[in-house]
Design an enzyme around this catalytic site. Structure first.
Site, PDB file in Angstrom:
ATOM      1  CG  LEU A  34     -44.902 -15.130 -32.744  1.00 20.51           C
ATOM      2  CD1 LEU A  34     -46.239 -14.957 -32.034  1.00 20.51           C
ATOM      3  CD2 LEU A  34     -44.998 -16.221 -33.806  1.00 20.51           C
ATOM      4  CB  THR A 133     -29.038 -21.135 -46.639  1.00 19.64           C
ATOM      5  OG1 THR A 133     -29.135 -20.937 -48.037  1.00 19.64           O
ATOM      6  CG2 THR A 133     -28.082 -20.076 -46.087  1.00 19.64           C
ATOM      7  CG  ASP A 134     -28.239 -23.755 -51.462  1.00 12.07           C
ATOM      8  OD1 ASP A 134     -28.782 -22.708 -51.053  1.00 12.07           O
ATOM      9  OD2 ASP A 134     -28.601 -24.332 -52.512  1.00 12.07           O
ATOM     10  CD  GLU A 135     -29.797 -18.027 -50.714  1.00  7.18           C
ATOM     11  OE1 GLU A 135     -29.471 -16.835 -50.669  1.00  7.18           O
ATOM     12  OE2 GLU A 135     -30.976 -18.411 -50.820  1.00  7.18           O
ATOM     13  CE1 TYR A 159     -31.037 -16.206 -44.768  1.00  4.02           C
ATOM     14  CE2 TYR A 159     -30.432 -16.852 -47.005  1.00  4.02           C
ATOM     15  CZ  TYR A 159     -30.932 -17.175 -45.759  1.00  4.02           C
ATOM     16  OH  TYR A 159     -31.321 -18.460 -45.486  1.00  4.02           O
ATOM     17  CE  LYS A 163     -29.011 -19.451 -41.811  1.00  6.99           C
ATOM     18  NZ  LYS A 163     -29.876 -19.816 -40.650  1.00  6.99           N
TER      19      LYS A 163
HETATM   20  P1  NAD Z   1     -38.962 -17.855 -42.124  1.00  6.36           P
HETATM   21  O1  NAD Z   1     -38.536 -16.464 -42.393  1.00  6.36           O
HETATM   22  O2  NAD Z   1     -40.196 -18.384 -42.760  1.00  6.36           O
HETATM   23  O3  NAD Z   1     -39.140 -18.083 -40.550  1.00  6.36           O
HETATM   24  C1  NAD Z   1     -38.217 -17.579 -39.608  1.00  6.36           C
HETATM   25  C2  NAD Z   1     -38.851 -17.704 -38.226  1.00  6.36           C
HETATM   26  O4  NAD Z   1     -37.893 -17.223 -37.269  1.00  6.36           O
HETATM   27  C3  NAD Z   1     -40.125 -16.876 -38.058  1.00  6.36           C
HETATM   28  O5  NAD Z   1     -41.119 -17.633 -37.402  1.00  6.36           O
HETATM   29  C4  NAD Z   1     -39.669 -15.712 -37.197  1.00  6.36           C
HETATM   30  O6  NAD Z   1     -40.704 -15.184 -36.370  1.00  6.36           O
HETATM   31  C5  NAD Z   1     -38.564 -16.348 -36.374  1.00  6.36           C
HETATM   32  N1  NAD Z   1     -37.575 -15.376 -35.876  1.00  6.36           N
HETATM   33  C6  NAD Z   1     -36.964 -14.387 -36.591  1.00  6.36           C
HETATM   34  N2  NAD Z   1     -36.173 -13.662 -35.788  1.00  6.36           N
HETATM   35  C7  NAD Z   1     -36.253 -14.215 -34.543  1.00  6.36           C
HETATM   36  C8  NAD Z   1     -35.657 -13.932 -33.291  1.00  6.36           C
HETATM   37  N3  NAD Z   1     -34.794 -12.919 -33.136  1.00  6.36           N
HETATM   38  N4  NAD Z   1     -35.963 -14.722 -32.232  1.00  6.36           N
HETATM   39  C9  NAD Z   1     -36.838 -15.747 -32.366  1.00  6.36           C
HETATM   40  N5  NAD Z   1     -37.453 -16.049 -33.514  1.00  6.36           N
HETATM   41  C10 NAD Z   1     -37.159 -15.301 -34.603  1.00  6.36           C
HETATM   42  O7  NAD Z   1     -37.691 -18.755 -42.507  1.00  6.36           O
HETATM   43  P2  NAD Z   1     -37.647 -20.227 -43.134  1.00  6.36           P
HETATM   44  O8  NAD Z   1     -37.729 -20.099 -44.618  1.00  6.36           O
HETATM   45  O9  NAD Z   1     -38.582 -21.109 -42.401  1.00  6.36           O
HETATM   46  O10 NAD Z   1     -36.151 -20.621 -42.799  1.00  6.36           O
HETATM   47  C11 NAD Z   1     -35.835 -21.266 -41.551  1.00  6.36           C
HETATM   48  C12 NAD Z   1     -34.343 -21.491 -41.481  1.00  6.36           C
HETATM   49  O11 NAD Z   1     -33.926 -22.307 -42.573  1.00  6.36           O
HETATM   50  C13 NAD Z   1     -33.522 -20.218 -41.566  1.00  6.36           C
HETATM   51  O12 NAD Z   1     -32.444 -20.326 -40.674  1.00  6.36           O
HETATM   52  C14 NAD Z   1     -33.023 -20.185 -42.995  1.00  6.36           C
HETATM   53  O13 NAD Z   1     -31.791 -19.518 -43.085  1.00  6.36           O
HETATM   54  C15 NAD Z   1     -32.890 -21.662 -43.304  1.00  6.36           C
HETATM   55  N6  NAD Z   1     -33.073 -22.041 -44.719  1.00  6.36           N
HETATM   56  C16 NAD Z   1     -34.145 -21.597 -45.439  1.00  6.36           C
HETATM   57  C17 NAD Z   1     -34.319 -22.015 -46.756  1.00  6.36           C
HETATM   58  C18 NAD Z   1     -35.516 -21.586 -47.560  1.00  6.36           C
HETATM   59  O14 NAD Z   1     -35.589 -21.916 -48.770  1.00  6.36           O
HETATM   60  N7  NAD Z   1     -36.505 -20.930 -47.002  1.00  6.36           N
HETATM   61  C19 NAD Z   1     -33.389 -22.875 -47.340  1.00  6.36           C
HETATM   62  C20 NAD Z   1     -32.301 -23.318 -46.570  1.00  6.36           C
HETATM   63  C21 NAD Z   1     -32.163 -22.900 -45.265  1.00  6.36           C
HETATM   64  P1  TYD Z   2     -36.330 -16.177 -53.342  1.00  6.08           P
HETATM   65  O1  TYD Z   2     -37.585 -16.981 -53.265  1.00  6.08           O
HETATM   66  O2  TYD Z   2     -36.312 -14.794 -52.780  1.00  6.08           O
HETATM   67  O3  TYD Z   2     -35.168 -17.084 -52.712  1.00  6.08           O
HETATM   68  P2  TYD Z   2     -33.554 -16.883 -52.763  1.00  6.08           P
HETATM   69  O4  TYD Z   2     -33.252 -15.494 -53.125  1.00  6.08           O
HETATM   70  O5  TYD Z   2     -33.161 -17.199 -51.345  1.00  6.08           O
HETATM   71  O6  TYD Z   2     -33.044 -17.899 -53.745  1.00  6.08           O
HETATM   72  O7  TYD Z   2     -35.918 -16.060 -54.876  1.00  6.08           O
HETATM   73  C1  TYD Z   2     -35.736 -17.215 -55.675  1.00  6.08           C
HETATM   74  C2  TYD Z   2     -35.248 -16.748 -57.038  1.00  6.08           C
HETATM   75  O8  TYD Z   2     -36.321 -16.033 -57.679  1.00  6.08           O
HETATM   76  C3  TYD Z   2     -34.092 -15.772 -56.982  1.00  6.08           C
HETATM   77  O9  TYD Z   2     -33.225 -16.018 -58.088  1.00  6.08           O
HETATM   78  C4  TYD Z   2     -34.739 -14.399 -57.118  1.00  6.08           C
HETATM   79  C5  TYD Z   2     -35.936 -14.696 -58.001  1.00  6.08           C
HETATM   80  N1  TYD Z   2     -37.129 -13.844 -57.765  1.00  6.08           N
HETATM   81  C6  TYD Z   2     -37.762 -13.222 -58.872  1.00  6.08           C
HETATM   82  O10 TYD Z   2     -37.322 -13.334 -60.026  1.00  6.08           O
HETATM   83  N2  TYD Z   2     -38.876 -12.481 -58.625  1.00  6.08           N
HETATM   84  C7  TYD Z   2     -39.388 -12.319 -57.353  1.00  6.08           C
HETATM   85  O11 TYD Z   2     -40.408 -11.582 -57.195  1.00  6.08           O
HETATM   86  C8  TYD Z   2     -38.748 -12.977 -56.265  1.00  6.08           C
HETATM   87  C9  TYD Z   2     -39.268 -12.835 -54.867  1.00  6.08           C
HETATM   88  C10 TYD Z   2     -37.618 -13.750 -56.523  1.00  6.08           C
END
Ligand code: NAD
Ligand code: TYD
Length: 355
Positions: A34, A133-135, A159, A163
């Site tokens: 959390l 992630t694809d990043e 980040y 990953k």
């Molecule tokens: P998020 O930031 O919304 O959620 C992360 C969760 O992990 C939170 O509930 C946080 O409390 C918990 N957490 C953080 N540090 C912790 C720790 N030390 N111990 C236990 N819990 C911890 O992230 P998300 O967007 O739901 O992403 C989830 C996963 O999917 C991540 O691994 C992310 O790299 C991957 N991912 C995300 C996206 C995206 O677009 N959001 C895309 C591809 C992959």
């Molecule tokens: P984000 O949602 O932070 O995801 P990621 O960086 O993991 O792709 O950002 C998505 C795209 O939007 C990224 O190219 C950065 C851009 N961005 C803005 O232009 N303005 C914003 O305020 C934010 C948060 C992101």
């Protein structure tokens, strides 16, 4: 089966927990520290379910993890806990090193120790699913290429580097120790319960409040968007049917420039929330170009043909249907939004226990 899910109070993790509780007979233990990104109000629909359990635990705490494995005896670990926001990783990388690298290491070791104690049948059936992630593949700028499962790693931000590191650790634990792992690398998610630091929810909520819509640089950076519930279904399929040692790319074939995404949100809001804050004629007038993100990746795009061919998964939502659902969700879930904006969501656990 029993699923130990880390990060289940986050954006994607909560969609996975809701999906498994609502659509299967499996039991879930949500292990989440959390942080600011963890929100138990995203799990209200399953919180009282007898097959759902929660433990507020940091994945860096090996002793606590050992106890959870011993008590819960999971068949599957789905590892989503992470620090996930690129901008935060630029201003403060240490938490990313700690949770994404060291936390993953501690979880791998706790899993390996527990897995080693299982009888042969349980050992063969056990899965450690690492959600990534694809990043990690870096930037596709200036090409029409897509990321495949064999694309070389070339992460740009703290980040994505953290990953990438965790992905390598997970694969090493498979090759060196035989831990049965599967890995998924997914494109940008969007949908309900998304924390408003990320592009889509930030733009929706800023526009509704008449605040500036900050577009980084020229707004021509491309992301490949996937509706979060499609991702949750894909993750369940990989965790239960994926082949050990394999990687699956997950994506929606929805490449969009950021500026086009922001315009699409503004158009939907014109239709769905026509009563604007005072002084605003059109939502798109709020678009403001701001300084670009350092090291900003210009284009990501996923080739998701392997998961389609081998596991039969395809997304159900197009970007148009998914974005409409998302905007509608933020307009009708005002309590969740208000609690996030006021910070009240972080005291939800204690109010529940006091109540
Ligand atoms: P998020 O930031 O919304 O959620 C992360 C969760 O992990 C939170 O509930 C946080 O409390 C918990 N957490 C953080 N540090 C912790 C720790 N030390 N111990 C236990 N819990 C911890 O992230 P998300 O967007 O739901 O992403 C989830 C996963 O999917 C991540 O691994 C992310 O790299 C991957 N991912 C995300 C996206 C995206 O677009 N959001 C895309 C591809 C992959
Ligand atoms: P984000 O949602 O932070 O995801 P990621 O960086 O993991 O792709 O950002 C998505 C795209 O939007 C990224 O190219 C950065 C851009 N961005 C803005 O232009 N303005 C914003 O305020 C934010 C948060 C992101």
């Amino acid at each position: 089966m029993k699923f130990l899910i880390t990060g289940g109070a986050g954006f994607i993790g909560s969609a996975v927990v809701r999906h498994i509780i609502q659509n299967t007979e499996h039991e879930v233990l949500n292990v989440d520290k959390l942080t600011y990104a963890g929100n138990l109000e995203s799990l209200i629909s399953v919180a009282d379910h007898p097959r759902y359990h929660f433990s507020q635990t940091d994945i860096c705490d090996r002793a606590a993890l050992d106890q959870l494995f011993s008590d819960f005896q999971p068949d599957v670990v789905m590892h989503l806990a992470a620090e996930s926001h690129v901008d935060r990783s630029i201003s403060g990388p240490f938490a990313f090193i700690e949770t994404n690298i060291i936390g993953t290491y501690q979880l791998l070791e706790a899993s390996r120790s527990y897995w080693g104690s299982l009888a042969e049948k349980g050992k063969a059936a056990f899965r450690f699913h690492h959600i990534s992630t694809d990043e990690v593949y870096g930037d596709l700028e200036g090409t029409t290429d897509l990321f495949t499962e064999t694309t070389s790693y070339s992460p740009s931000s703290p980040y994505s580097a953290s990953k990438a590191s965790s992905d390598h650790l997970v694969r090493a634990w498979n090759r060196t120790y035989g831990l049965p792992v599967v890995v998924t690398n997914c494109s940008n998610n969007y949908g309900p319960y998304h924390f408003p630091e990320k592009l889509i929810p930030l733009m929706i909520l800023n526009a509704l409040q008449g605040k500036a819509l900050p577009v980084y640089g020229n707004g021509q950076q491309i992301r490949d968007w996937l509706f979060v519930e499609d991702h949750a279904r894909a993750l369940y399929v990989v965790a239960t049917q994926g082949v050990v040692g394999e990687t699956y790319n997950i994506g929606g074939h929805n490449e969009k420039a950021n500026l086009d995404v922001v315009h699409a949100i503004c158009q939907l809001l014109e239709e769905l929330a026509p009563n604007k804050p005072e002084g605003i004629q059109f939502y798109q007038d709020l678009i403001t170009y701001v300084k670009d993100r350092p090291g900003h990746d210009v284009r990501y795009a996923i080739d998701a043909s392997k998961i389609k061919a081998e596991l039969g998964w395809v997304p159900e939502e197009s970007f148009e249907t998914g974005l409409r659902k998302t905007v509608e969700w933020y307009l009708s879930n005002t309590e969740w939004v208000q609690h996030v904006q006021s910070g009240e969501y972080q005291s939800w656990l204690s109010t529940q226990y006091q109540g």
